[in-house]
Design an enzyme around this catalytic site. Sequence first.
Site, short mmCIF file in Angstrom:
data_model
loop_
_atom_site.label_atom_id
_atom_site.label_comp_id
_atom_site.label_asym_id
_atom_site.label_seq_id
_atom_site.Cartn_x
_atom_site.Cartn_y
_atom_site.Cartn_z
N GLY A 95 -21.30 25.58 -15.27
CA GLY A 95 -22.00 24.15 -15.01
C GLY A 95 -23.36 24.54 -14.19
N SER A 96 -23.81 25.63 -14.72
CA SER A 96 -25.28 25.80 -13.86
C SER A 96 -26.16 25.00 -14.43
CB SER A 96 -25.57 27.25 -13.88
OG SER A 96 -25.84 27.52 -15.19
N ASN A 97 -26.32 24.57 -15.87
CA ASN A 97 -27.32 23.73 -16.34
C ASN A 97 -26.93 22.19 -16.05
OD1 ASN A 97 -28.93 24.80 -18.74
ND2 ASN A 97 -27.20 25.88 -18.97
N ILE A 151 -17.60 18.07 -31.13
CA ILE A 151 -17.88 16.63 -31.09
C ILE A 151 -17.25 15.98 -31.98
CG2 ILE A 151 -19.53 14.87 -30.40
CD1 ILE A 151 -19.14 16.75 -28.13
N ASN A 192 -27.80 19.43 -27.48
CA ASN A 192 -26.92 20.39 -27.11
C ASN A 192 -28.02 21.57 -26.83
OD1 ASN A 192 -24.83 22.29 -27.22
ND2 ASN A 192 -25.41 23.13 -28.84
N HIS A 217 -28.34 25.58 -26.87
CA HIS A 217 -27.76 26.76 -27.46
C HIS A 217 -28.46 28.16 -26.98
CE1 HIS A 217 -25.04 29.01 -30.08
NE2 HIS A 217 -26.03 29.90 -30.36
C1 GAR Z 1 -25.56 27.99 -21.38
O1 GAR Z 1 -25.88 29.28 -21.44
C2 GAR Z 1 -25.35 27.25 -22.65
O2 GAR Z 1 -26.77 27.61 -23.39
C3 GAR Z 1 -24.36 27.81 -23.51
O3 GAR Z 1 -23.30 28.12 -22.49
C4 GAR Z 1 -23.88 28.30 -21.33
C5 GAR Z 1 -23.33 27.41 -20.21
O4 GAR Z 1 -23.74 27.79 -18.83
N1 GAR Z 1 -23.77 27.17 -24.52
C6 GAR Z 1 -23.56 27.45 -25.63
O5 GAR Z 1 -23.27 28.76 -26.11
C7 GAR Z 1 -22.99 26.50 -26.84
N2 GAR Z 1 -22.96 26.99 -28.28
P1 GAR Z 1 -23.54 26.80 -17.62
O6 GAR Z 1 -22.07 26.40 -17.61
O7 GAR Z 1 -23.72 27.80 -16.35
O8 GAR Z 1 -24.53 25.64 -17.70
#
Ligand code: GAR
Length: 189
Positions: A12-14, A89, A103, A105
């Site tokens: 969940g950093s994003n 989804i 999204n 990626h």
């Molecule tokens: C992020 O790097 C995002 O780009 C990736 O998961 C990570 C989640 O990090 N998403 C995918 O790979 C989607 N196909 P977070 O939980 O620290 O935000």
Amino acid sequence: MKKIAIFASGNGSNAENIIRYFKENPQSAEVALVICNKPQAGVLYRAEKLGVPTAVITKSELNDSVFMLELLQQHSVDLIVLAGFLQMIPAFLINSYRDKIVNIHPSLLPAFGGKGMFGRNVHEAVVAAGVQETGITIHLVTEKYDDGAILFQAKTDVTHQDTPDSVETKIHSLEKEYFPQIIEKFFCK
Ligand code: GAR
């Protein structure tokens, strides 16, 4: 002012970065809800600490149109942000939120996209392939996996010294810099 639901499965950093960004820019949007399919995921603690309501959902709830649309309506959600959400989804959500699901990626799509390509797997594949650059892609979500219109990409170099860990660090810093701003630019103006 837009109401955002963030869907996330992991650390969940994003999600935290987006929540903080819109707390500082409340005229644009507010994260009204975090939806997660993993009861122990770090994103739940991050959201709760910041006072954002959370909902943990099962796979069958995700695929239940009445349940999901009611949940989103209860929080007046008009935009869905996928930030590391690892389930498909369902079509009814894509139809109800057409062009309003975005999204991120962690590669330069179409490179290193498709099924099984998420998070760490992507960075391992990037290093194994020996490519000289990678990056992030922010795109609309359609019925086809990793295939909606690309709104934004940013690149970073990959050197011989890079490991999946160091690539991940570079990617997270691009995500942190750009994801909230791109959400604001495309959906909140
Ligand atoms: C992020 O790097 C995002 O780009 C990736 O998961 C990570 C989640 O990090 N998403 C995918 O790979 C989607 N196909 P977070 O939980 O620290 O935000």
